[in-house]
Scaffold this motif. Structure first.
Motif, PDB file in Angstrom:
ATOM      1  N   GLY A   1       0.811  -1.222   0.000  1.00 50.84           N
ATOM      2  CA  GLY A   1       0.000   0.000   0.000  1.00 50.84           C
ATOM      3  C   GLY A   1       0.840   1.265   0.000  1.00 50.84           C
ATOM      4  O   GLY A   1       0.491   2.263   0.630  1.00 50.84           O
ATOM      5  N   THR A   2       1.941   1.244  -0.761  1.00 47.41           N
ATOM      6  CA  THR A   2       2.871   2.390  -0.741  1.00 47.41           C
ATOM      7  C   THR A   2       2.201   3.685  -1.170  1.00 47.41           C
ATOM      8  O   THR A   2       2.429   4.739  -0.571  1.00 47.41           O
ATOM      9  N   ARG A   3       1.364   3.602  -2.224  1.00 50.27           N
ATOM     10  CA  ARG A   3       0.779   4.837  -2.758  1.00 50.27           C
ATOM     11  C   ARG A   3      -0.171   5.482  -1.758  1.00 50.27           C
ATOM     12  O   ARG A   3      -0.251   6.690  -1.661  1.00 50.27           O
ATOM     13  N   LEU A   4      -0.892   4.677  -0.994  1.00 52.52           N
ATOM     14  CA  LEU A   4      -1.843   5.247  -0.029  1.00 52.52           C
ATOM     15  C   LEU A   4      -1.096   5.888   1.141  1.00 52.52           C
ATOM     16  O   LEU A   4      -1.530   6.882   1.707  1.00 52.52           O
ATOM     17  N   GLY A   5       0.064   5.286   1.472  1.00 51.11           N
ATOM     18  CA  GLY A   5       0.893   5.870   2.535  1.00 51.11           C
ATOM     19  C   GLY A   5       0.205   5.850   3.892  1.00 51.11           C
ATOM     20  O   GLY A   5       0.368   6.769   4.694  1.00 51.11           O
ATOM     21  N   PHE A   6      -0.593   4.829   4.155  1.00 50.35           N
ATOM     22  CA  PHE A   6      -1.314   4.724   5.429  1.00 50.35           C
ATOM     23  C   PHE A   6      -0.489   3.843   6.366  1.00 50.35           C
ATOM     24  O   PHE A   6       0.093   2.852   5.943  1.00 50.35           O
ATOM     25  N   ASP A   7      -0.473   4.211   7.654  1.00 50.66           N
ATOM     26  CA  ASP A   7       0.348   3.475   8.609  1.00 50.66           C
ATOM     27  C   ASP A   7      -0.435   2.265   9.117  1.00 50.66           C
ATOM     28  O   ASP A   7      -1.160   2.357  10.102  1.00 50.66           O
ATOM     29  N   GLY A   8      -0.318   1.152   8.440  1.00 49.02           N
ATOM     30  CA  GLY A   8      -1.056  -0.054   8.823  1.00 49.02           C
ATOM     31  C   GLY A   8      -1.517  -0.771   7.580  1.00 49.02           C
ATOM     32  O   GLY A   8      -1.453  -0.208   6.480  1.00 49.02           O
ATOM     33  N   PRO A   9      -1.987  -2.021   7.715  1.00 50.91           N
ATOM     34  CA  PRO A   9      -2.485  -2.736   6.530  1.00 50.91           C
ATOM     35  C   PRO A   9      -3.641  -1.963   5.893  1.00 50.91           C
ATOM     36  O   PRO A   9      -4.462  -1.377   6.615  1.00 50.91           O
ATOM     37  N   LYS A  10      -3.706  -1.974   4.564  1.00 52.17           N
ATOM     38  CA  LYS A  10      -4.741  -1.191   3.879  1.00 52.17           C
ATOM     39  C   LYS A  10      -6.151  -1.591   4.331  1.00 52.17           C
ATOM     40  O   LYS A  10      -7.054  -0.752   4.414  1.00 52.17           O
ATOM     41  N   GLY A  11      -6.317  -2.869   4.651  1.00 53.01           N
ATOM     42  CA  GLY A  11      -7.643  -3.339   5.082  1.00 53.01           C
ATOM     43  C   GLY A  11      -8.127  -2.677   6.364  1.00 53.01           C
ATOM     44  O   GLY A  11      -9.322  -2.689   6.673  1.00 53.01           O
ATOM     45  N   THR A  12      -7.222  -2.083   7.126  1.00 53.24           N
ATOM     46  CA  THR A  12      -7.621  -1.429   8.375  1.00 53.24           C
ATOM     47  C   THR A  12      -7.916   0.066   8.156  1.00 53.24           C
ATOM     48  O   THR A  12      -8.128   0.807   9.112  1.00 53.24           O
ATOM     49  N   TYR A  13      -7.934   0.490   6.892  1.00 49.59           N
ATOM     50  CA  TYR A  13      -8.224   1.906   6.595  1.00 49.59           C
ATOM     51  C   TYR A  13      -9.716   2.182   6.808  1.00 49.59           C
ATOM     52  O   TYR A  13     -10.575   1.472   6.272  1.00 49.59           O
TER      53      TYR A  13
ATOM     54  N   LEU B   1     -13.613 -17.465   4.873  1.00 52.99           N
ATOM     55  CA  LEU B   1     -12.773 -16.390   4.320  1.00 52.99           C
ATOM     56  C   LEU B   1     -11.302 -16.703   4.578  1.00 52.99           C
ATOM     57  O   LEU B   1     -10.911 -16.984   5.717  1.00 52.99           O
ATOM     58  N   TYR B   2     -10.514 -16.648   3.522  1.00 53.98           N
ATOM     59  CA  TYR B   2      -9.055 -16.818   3.612  1.00 53.98           C
ATOM     60  C   TYR B   2      -8.419 -15.483   3.221  1.00 53.98           C
ATOM     61  O   TYR B   2      -8.681 -14.979   2.124  1.00 53.98           O
ATOM     62  N   VAL B   3      -7.610 -14.932   4.102  1.00 57.51           N
ATOM     63  CA  VAL B   3      -6.998 -13.625   3.834  1.00 57.51           C
ATOM     64  C   VAL B   3      -5.490 -13.807   3.637  1.00 57.51           C
ATOM     65  O   VAL B   3      -4.802 -14.335   4.528  1.00 57.51           O
ATOM     66  N   MET B   4      -4.996 -13.380   2.475  1.00 60.01           N
ATOM     67  CA  MET B   4      -3.546 -13.465   2.260  1.00 60.01           C
ATOM     68  C   MET B   4      -2.871 -12.214   2.811  1.00 60.01           C
ATOM     69  O   MET B   4      -3.250 -11.091   2.481  1.00 60.01           O
ATOM     70  N   THR B   5      -1.867 -12.444   3.656  1.00 59.96           N
ATOM     71  CA  THR B   5      -1.086 -11.355   4.242  1.00 59.96           C
ATOM     72  C   THR B   5       0.364 -11.511   3.781  1.00 59.96           C
ATOM     73  O   THR B   5       0.697 -12.469   3.082  1.00 59.96           O
ATOM     74  N   SER B   6       1.213 -10.585   4.217  1.00 66.50           N
ATOM     75  CA  SER B   6       2.645 -10.719   3.930  1.00 66.50           C
ATOM     76  C   SER B   6       3.352 -10.926   5.272  1.00 66.50           C
ATOM     77  O   SER B   6       2.755 -10.680   6.328  1.00 66.50           O
ATOM     78  N   PRO B   7       4.618 -11.346   5.260  1.00 63.68           N
ATOM     79  CA  PRO B   7       5.315 -11.492   6.542  1.00 63.68           C
ATOM     80  C   PRO B   7       5.315 -10.183   7.341  1.00 63.68           C
ATOM     81  O   PRO B   7       5.279 -10.204   8.556  1.00 63.68           O
ATOM     82  N   GLU B   8       5.283  -9.030   6.626  1.00 69.94           N
ATOM     83  CA  GLU B   8       5.304  -7.750   7.362  1.00 69.94           C
ATOM     84  C   GLU B   8       3.969  -7.451   8.038  1.00 69.94           C
ATOM     85  O   GLU B   8       3.937  -6.879   9.118  1.00 69.94           O
ATOM     86  N   ASN B   9       2.861  -7.773   7.391  1.00 66.03           N
ATOM     87  CA  ASN B   9       1.591  -7.314   7.966  1.00 66.03           C
ATOM     88  C   ASN B   9       0.733  -8.429   8.558  1.00 66.03           C
ATOM     89  O   ASN B   9      -0.380  -8.183   8.985  1.00 66.03           O
ATOM     90  N   ASN B  10       1.249  -9.659   8.594  1.00 65.06           N
ATOM     91  CA  ASN B  10       0.414 -10.769   9.067  1.00 65.06           C
ATOM     92  C   ASN B  10      -0.017 -10.600  10.527  1.00 65.06           C
ATOM     93  O   ASN B  10      -1.207 -10.717  10.847  1.00 65.06           O
TER      94      ASN B  10
END
Ligand code: UTP
Length: 475
Positions: free
Chosen positions: A111-123, A154-163
């Motif tokens: 979510g680099t373009r949004l620049g939000f501090d946290g996973p985009k799903g928590t916006y 529901l299966y949610v794919m995360t990354s090691p950074e935001n899991n």
């Protein structure tokens, strides 16, 4: 401890021996974790990617004469077509009632373009309630599960950074009422220097790794759970799941597990299906679904030559109009075949600014793109499918992604679109909604998926003639 000589030899064979240059500076715990990172890289595969995408930069654009338009189920225009679409939706509804559908939500991006501090799903995107993207998606699934009498997993794919933070977010909100939620972590790929092809270090004891793209979903669904339990694929098969509905975290308008889309997919016994929208301009930034030598395929907007993008039909409409909005259906067996077979999705390159450890052992923050990242894209599964369907949807009703902090595809445009659409639902259900002269709604309107999933469900729930003249939230 000295590094394993076999590993040292391997690194030198692959021209990556520089990774161990800070070895003598590391303490034992750092050495152990670094070694496991270094050993986990598939150097043979990486060599091929460096050769083809860094050193040679093989052209990806097809020749214009190879490219043609693809067949799409267009939006129903006549009463007959609308009734046929409702009929085919029965197939989808029956499948949902049998519990054969699972949902995959990919949320591993940075979510680099949004620049939000946290996973985009928590916006917090809800125009009135501030409901997060995750809440909106989860409540749609809860509502669909209620409607069809079967829990939809529901299966949610995360990354090691935001899991971990994503897991905590869902836990803190009691999974928003979902009966079955599982997070799974996508893989990572090392970033390499764009000139030399050497793997970059992010510190003396870690590689510069980044998520392997949304195409990484397939491999990640096939991985055993971290506690050694069954993979997501095995778990789905054991639950009797046959079809996966896939979507991306940033589009709050998505019709999750849309029965008509499912019905068309099932009727065609398709292995993969796409929802597409009509592109509004040749240079619009969405991938376009075309045929290349007769096979369906997606061309990324950045790879679409202007000559092709601007090709028109005699009536002036774009010939290559089918823009992909990253909403798919997959047959479970098809994805399992891709996960275990010899044919893998290709990697694409992204040239990016990646901080790295310089020769003096200090981290350098580059001002220009210095690195190549490697990513797989889920839509590259299309040419590998034996049968497929493409279904047109209405952009205004189903696509407004949150990508940027300001301008197009930003919180302001997404909230406005949500309010406009909810206003339309209310009008269809018999309300009168104040609008500006351009048709937009001048205040926030929001309807929770738990209240109604569409205009039809709203009918009978509101008083006919209701006047909506200020902000409204129906929870
Ligand atoms: P985007 O390509 O828009 O990337 O991802 P992004 O990370 O959200 O945003 P930018 O480009 O850094 O600004 C589209 C969808 O694919 C998911 C994202 O979470 C989003 O739902 N995605 C992307 C992954 O799950 N993993 C990836 O490696 C990349």
């Amino acid at each position: 401890m000295a590094p394993d000589p076999t590993l040292v030899a391997k690194l030198s064979r692959h021209d990556q021996e520089g990774l161990l240059r800070w070895w003598s500076d590391l303490d034992e715990p750092a050495r152990t974790s670094f070694l496991s990172q270094v050993a986990s890289v598939d150097y043979d595969r990486l060599d091929v990617l460096i050769q083809s995408l860094v050193h040679h930069d093989e052209p990806t654009a097809p020749r214009p004469d190879q490219v043609g338009a693809v067949d799409v189920y267009r939006l129903p225009q006549t009463d007959g077509e609308r009734s046929a679409r409702r009929h085919v939706a029965d197939l989808g509804q029956e499948s949902l009632s049998r519990g054969e559908v699972a949902v995959i939500l990919v949320a591993g991006g940075s979510g680099t373009r949004l620049g939000f501090d946290g996973p985009k799903g928590t916006y917090p995107i809800g125009p009135v309630s501030g409901a997060t993207l995750f809440q909106i998606h989860a409540e749609k699934i809860v509502a669909m599960s209620r409607r069809f009498g079967r829990p939809i997993p529901l299966y949610v794919m995360t990354s090691p950074e935001n899991n971990d933070v994503t897991q905590k977010f869902f836990d803190d909100h009691d999974h928003f009422g979902l009966k079955h939620l599982r997070l799974f972590v996508q893989g990572q790929m090392p970033a390499v220097d764009r000139e030399s092809g050497k793997i970059l270090l992010s510190s003396k004891s870690s590689l510069a790794l980044s998520p392997d793209g949304h195409g990484g979903t397939i491999a990640a669904l096939n991985e055993p759970a971290s506690d050694g339990g069954p993979s997501c694929f095995d778990e789905m098969a054991a639950r009797g799941v046959k079809t996966l509905f896939y979507f991306q975290v940033d589009n709050p308008l998505v019709k999750i597990a849309d029965p008509a889309f499912l019905g068309l997919h099932l009727q065609a016994r398709a292995e993969m299906s796409f929802k597409v929208i009509e592109k509004i301009a040749p240079d619009e930034k969405v991938g376009v679904v075309v045929t290349i030598d007769g096979k369906p395929q997606v061309i990324e907007y950045s790879d679409l030559p202007a000559e092709l993008a601007e090709r028109r039909e005699p009536d002036g409409r774009l010939q290559l109009w089918a823009g992909s909005i990253a909403i798919h259906l997959f047959n479970l067996g098809f994805l399992r075949r891709l996960a275990s077979g010899d044919i893998r999705l290709p990697f694409h390159k992204a040239v990016k600014k990646v901080p790295y450890l310089g020769d003096d052992g200090q981290v350098v923050a580059p001002t220009l793109p210095n690195a190549v990242k490697f990513e797989q894209f889920i839509f590259d599964a299309l040419p590998l499918a034996e049968r497929w369907t493409l279904v047109e949807t209405d952009r205004a009703n189903e696509f407004e992604p949150l990508k940027n902090a300001t301008g197009p595809d930003s919180p302001a445009t997404v909230r406005q679109r949500m309010s406009d659409n909810f206003g339309e639902w209310l009008e269809t259900a018999g309300a009168r909604v104040t609008r500006r002269s351009d048709g937009s709604v001048p205040f926030g309107i929001e309807i929770s998926p738990l209240y109604a999933l569409n205009a039809g469900e709203l009918k009978g729930k509101i008083t006919p003639g209701l006047r909506v003249e200020s902000s409204l939230y129906l929870p």
